[in-house]
Design a protein around this motif. Structure first.
Motif, PDB file in Angstrom:
ATOM      1  N   LEU A 171       0.597  -0.992  -0.499  1.00 46.84           N
ATOM      2  CA  LEU A 171       0.222   0.040   0.413  1.00 46.84           C
ATOM      3  C   LEU A 171       1.005   0.836   0.243  1.00 46.84           C
ATOM      4  O   LEU A 171       0.403   2.437  -0.520  1.00 46.84           O
ATOM      5  N   LYS A 172       1.655   1.081   0.702  1.00 46.74           N
ATOM      6  CA  LYS A 172       2.863   2.221   0.490  1.00 46.74           C
ATOM      7  C   LYS A 172       4.160   2.488  -0.428  1.00 46.74           C
ATOM      8  O   LYS A 172       4.656   4.172  -0.918  1.00 46.74           O
ATOM      9  N   ASN A 173       3.967   0.966  -1.690  1.00 49.62           N
ATOM     10  CA  ASN A 173       4.646   1.492  -3.088  1.00 49.62           C
ATOM     11  C   ASN A 173       4.226   0.667  -3.644  1.00 49.62           C
ATOM     12  O   ASN A 173       4.560  -0.132  -4.645  1.00 49.62           O
ATOM     13  N   THR A 174       2.444   1.527  -4.524  1.00 50.38           N
ATOM     14  CA  THR A 174       1.979   0.922  -5.447  1.00 50.38           C
ATOM     15  C   THR A 174       3.011   1.118  -6.541  1.00 50.38           C
ATOM     16  O   THR A 174       2.599  -0.086  -7.608  1.00 50.38           O
ATOM     17  N   ALA A 175       3.552   1.780  -6.998  1.00 52.33           N
ATOM     18  CA  ALA A 175       4.620   2.054  -8.269  1.00 52.33           C
ATOM     19  C   ALA A 175       5.526   0.557  -8.340  1.00 52.33           C
ATOM     20  O   ALA A 175       5.703   0.191  -9.167  1.00 52.33           O
ATOM     21  N   ARG A 176       5.817   0.410  -6.775  1.00 50.65           N
ATOM     22  CA  ARG A 176       6.810  -1.382  -7.224  1.00 50.65           C
ATOM     23  C   ARG A 176       5.642  -2.506  -7.590  1.00 50.65           C
ATOM     24  O   ARG A 176       6.975  -2.995  -8.288  1.00 50.65           O
ATOM     25  N   PHE A 177       4.982  -2.222  -6.777  1.00 51.50           N
ATOM     26  CA  PHE A 177       3.955  -4.030  -6.644  1.00 51.50           C
ATOM     27  C   PHE A 177       3.156  -4.134  -7.711  1.00 51.50           C
ATOM     28  O   PHE A 177       2.313  -3.251  -8.137  1.00 51.50           O
ATOM     29  N   ARG A 178       3.095  -4.976  -8.539  1.00 47.74           N
ATOM     30  CA  ARG A 178       1.989  -5.113  -9.436  1.00 47.74           C
ATOM     31  C   ARG A 178       0.182  -6.090  -8.430  1.00 47.74           C
ATOM     32  O   ARG A 178      -0.640  -5.555  -9.125  1.00 47.74           O
ATOM     33  N   SER A 179       0.230  -6.808  -7.183  1.00 45.93           N
ATOM     34  CA  SER A 179      -0.220  -7.221  -7.100  1.00 45.93           C
ATOM     35  C   SER A 179      -0.166  -7.163  -5.855  1.00 45.93           C
ATOM     36  O   SER A 179       1.049  -7.834  -5.029  1.00 45.93           O
ATOM     37  N   VAL A 180      -0.795  -7.820  -4.532  1.00 43.23           N
ATOM     38  CA  VAL A 180      -0.945  -8.090  -3.422  1.00 43.23           C
ATOM     39  C   VAL A 180      -1.734  -9.078  -2.251  1.00 43.23           C
ATOM     40  O   VAL A 180      -2.928  -8.885  -3.412  1.00 43.23           O
ATOM     41  N   SER A 181      -1.326 -10.443  -1.885  1.00 41.38           N
ATOM     42  CA  SER A 181      -1.827 -11.133  -1.458  1.00 41.38           C
ATOM     43  C   SER A 181      -1.255 -11.031   0.073  1.00 41.38           C
ATOM     44  O   SER A 181      -0.816 -10.784   0.307  1.00 41.38           O
ATOM     45  N   ALA A 182      -2.204 -11.987   0.787  1.00 39.96           N
ATOM     46  CA  ALA A 182      -2.302 -12.081   2.467  1.00 39.96           C
ATOM     47  C   ALA A 182      -3.097 -13.462   2.415  1.00 39.96           C
ATOM     48  O   ALA A 182      -4.073 -13.631   2.741  1.00 39.96           O
ATOM     49  N   PHE A 183      -2.473 -14.415   3.702  1.00 42.88           N
ATOM     50  CA  PHE A 183      -3.185 -15.876   4.222  1.00 42.88           C
ATOM     51  C   PHE A 183      -2.824 -14.881   5.607  1.00 42.88           C
ATOM     52  O   PHE A 183      -2.180 -14.225   6.251  1.00 42.88           O
ATOM     53  N   SER A 184      -4.205 -14.345   6.192  1.00 40.19           N
ATOM     54  CA  SER A 184      -4.644 -14.082   7.782  1.00 40.19           C
ATOM     55  C   SER A 184      -3.542 -13.369   8.588  1.00 40.19           C
ATOM     56  O   SER A 184      -3.018 -12.727   9.435  1.00 40.19           O
ATOM     57  N   PRO A 185      -3.841 -12.163   7.600  1.00 39.14           N
ATOM     58  CA  PRO A 185      -3.013 -10.766   7.786  1.00 39.14           C
ATOM     59  C   PRO A 185      -3.344  -9.959   9.492  1.00 39.14           C
ATOM     60  O   PRO A 185      -4.895 -10.037   9.285  1.00 39.14           O
ATOM     61  N   ILE A 186      -2.721  -9.638   9.530  1.00 35.63           N
ATOM     62  CA  ILE A 186      -3.214  -8.710  10.639  1.00 35.63           C
ATOM     63  C   ILE A 186      -3.168  -7.317  10.196  1.00 35.63           C
ATOM     64  O   ILE A 186      -2.373  -6.724   9.989  1.00 35.63           O
ATOM     65  N   VAL A 187      -4.330  -6.990  10.235  1.00 33.06           N
ATOM     66  CA  VAL A 187      -4.524  -6.365   9.233  1.00 33.06           C
ATOM     67  C   VAL A 187      -5.124  -4.581   9.268  1.00 33.06           C
ATOM     68  O   VAL A 187      -4.923  -3.486   9.454  1.00 33.06           O
ATOM     69  N   ALA A 188      -4.947  -4.863  11.068  1.00 39.23           N
ATOM     70  CA  ALA A 188      -5.010  -3.343  12.430  1.00 39.23           C
ATOM     71  C   ALA A 188      -4.180  -3.866  13.395  1.00 39.23           C
ATOM     72  O   ALA A 188      -4.966  -3.541  14.606  1.00 39.23           O
ATOM     73  N   PRO A 189      -3.583  -3.745  13.541  1.00 41.52           N
ATOM     74  CA  PRO A 189      -2.239  -3.633  13.874  1.00 41.52           C
ATOM     75  C   PRO A 189      -2.205  -2.535  15.459  1.00 41.52           C
ATOM     76  O   PRO A 189      -2.037  -2.732  16.610  1.00 41.52           O
ATOM     77  N   THR A 190      -2.693  -1.123  14.865  1.00 44.25           N
ATOM     78  CA  THR A 190      -2.733  -0.419  16.302  1.00 44.25           C
ATOM     79  C   THR A 190      -4.091  -0.676  17.198  1.00 44.25           C
ATOM     80  O   THR A 190      -4.192   0.392  18.211  1.00 44.25           O
TER      81      THR A 190
END
Length: 291
Positions: A171-190
Motif C-alpha cells: 500500500l505504501k509502494n504501489t508503483a513497485r508491486f503489481r499485486s498483493v495477497s495475504a493469508f490471515s493478516p493482522i489488518v489493524a495492528p494499532t
C-alpha cells in the motif's frame, strides 16, 4: 561464495543450500546486512525458466516465530512457482544474532522472530529492527544484482504478521508491486494486542506514528489501488482478538477500494491453510505479473 558490490563496500553472499525442486532450484543464502547491522538469511526459489532469462518475483513475508524456512518447507509453493515461472524470495522475519535485543520477558510475539516489517525508532530496537527498509530496499537490490529477476514485475504476499507486512508495504509502494495477497493478516495492528505491544516498543507511545504501518489506516487514505487477495480461515483462533478481518472489509468498502477478501470455512491459522490455497494465490499474482 558470490561477491557483489553493494554501496561502496564489497558485499558477500554465502550459499548455504541448493536443492532441485520441480525443475528449478530452492536455495538459501546468508549475507551481512548493513540495514539491520547483523547477519541475515533468506531463501529463494528459482524456476527452470530463470535459466533462460529474467523472471518475475514474488516476495513472501512469514509470521511470528517463523524464519525463512517455514514457507519453503510447508507451503508447497514450488510446484506452482515452477508452473508459472515465478521466483519466490523469503526473507527472515527479524534481525538475528547475540547482539540483537529480544523480548526481556521471553515472549514469542515480540523481538526475535517478530520484526513486524517496520523501521523501529526507539532504542534499543532502532539499531537493528529496520525490517521495512530491509524488505523494500536492501534485499531487493541484493536479489536484482545476483539473480535473473525482472524488477519491473514484482508482487508481495505473506501470512499473519507477514500478511500485515505485505499489505502495508504494498500500500505504501504501489508503483513497485503489481499485486498483493495475504493469508490471515493482522489488518489493524494499532487495534490488537500483538500490534500494540510491538508498536509501543518499536515506535514509542504516540499512536499517530503507528498509522503508517496499519493496513486499514492506509486503505482509508489510499489514492492508488492494487489488486488485492486476502484469505482468512473462519476456524482461526486469532481471528477475533488479533486479526480482525472485518475491519479490513469495512474499511475497503468505505474507501471504495476493491479487494477479494475470502472467508474460508473451517480453516485455521496454520500452514495447512496456506498450502490449501497457495496455488490460487500464485495464479492470482501470475495473472498480474504477465506482460
Amino acid at each position: 561464495m558470490s561477491i557483489q558490490t553493494f554501496g561502496h563496500e564489497a558485499f558477500f553472499m554465502q550459499l548455504n543450500s541448493d536443492i532441485k525442486s520441480f525443475g528449478g532450484r530452492q536455495r538459501q543464502y546468508t549475507h551481512p546486512s548493513q540495514t539491520l547491522s547483523c547477519e541475515m538469511t533468506f531463501s529463494i526459489y528459482l524456476p527452470l525458466q530463470a535459466e533462460f532469462g529474467p523472471v518475475p518475483v514474488l516476495y513472501w513475508l512469514s509470521g511470528l516465530t517463523c524464519t525463512d524456512q517455514n514457507f519453503v518447507t510447508k507451503a508447497g509453493a514450488q510446484v506452482y512457482a515452477a508452473e508459472h515461472g515465478i521466483a519466490i524470495v523469503c526473507p527472515d522475519t527479524s534481525p538475528r544474532g547475540d547482539s540483537v535485543p529480544d523480548d526481556s520477558d521471553g515472549g514469542w510475539d515480540f523481538g526475535l522472530g517478530a520484526g513486524f516489517y517496520l523501521n523501529a525508532t526507539q532504542p534499543p530496537w532502532s539499531t537493528n529492527y529496520q525490517m521495512y527498509d530491509y524488505v523494500i530496499e536492501e534485499l531487493p537490490t541484493l536479489i536484482e544484482q545476483n539473480f535473473p529477476i525482472d524488477s519491473q514485475r514484482q508482487a508481495i504476499s505473506g501470512h499473519s504478521m507477514g500478511g500485515h507486512g505485505a499489505l502495508t508495504i504494498a500500500l505504501k509502494n504501489t508503483a513497485r508491486f503489481r499485486s498483493v495477497s495475504a493469508f490471515s493478516p493482522i489488518v489493524a495492528p494499532t487495534q490488537c494486542p500483538w500490534g500494540e505491544k510491538a508498536f509501543t516498543h518499536y515506535l514509542g507511545g504516540d499512536r499517530n506514528d503507528w498509522l503508517q504501518y496499519d493496513a486499514c489506516s492506509l486503505v482509508a487514505i489510499a489514492t492508488d489501488q492494487l489488486p488485492v487477495l486476502v484469505d482468512q480461515g473462519t476456524g482461526d483462533d486469532f481471528l477475533e482478538t488479533q486479526l480482525k478481518t472485518e475491519l479490513l472489509v469495512e474499511t475497503a468498502q468505505a474507501a471504495k477500494y476493491p479487494m477479494q477478501i475470502r472467508m474460508q470455512e473451517g480453516y485455521d491459522h496454520s500452514y495447512f491453510f496456506i498450502a490449501s490455497f497457495i496455488g490460487e494465490h500464485i495464479a492470482f499474482h501470475a495473472e498480474h505479473l504477465t506482460d
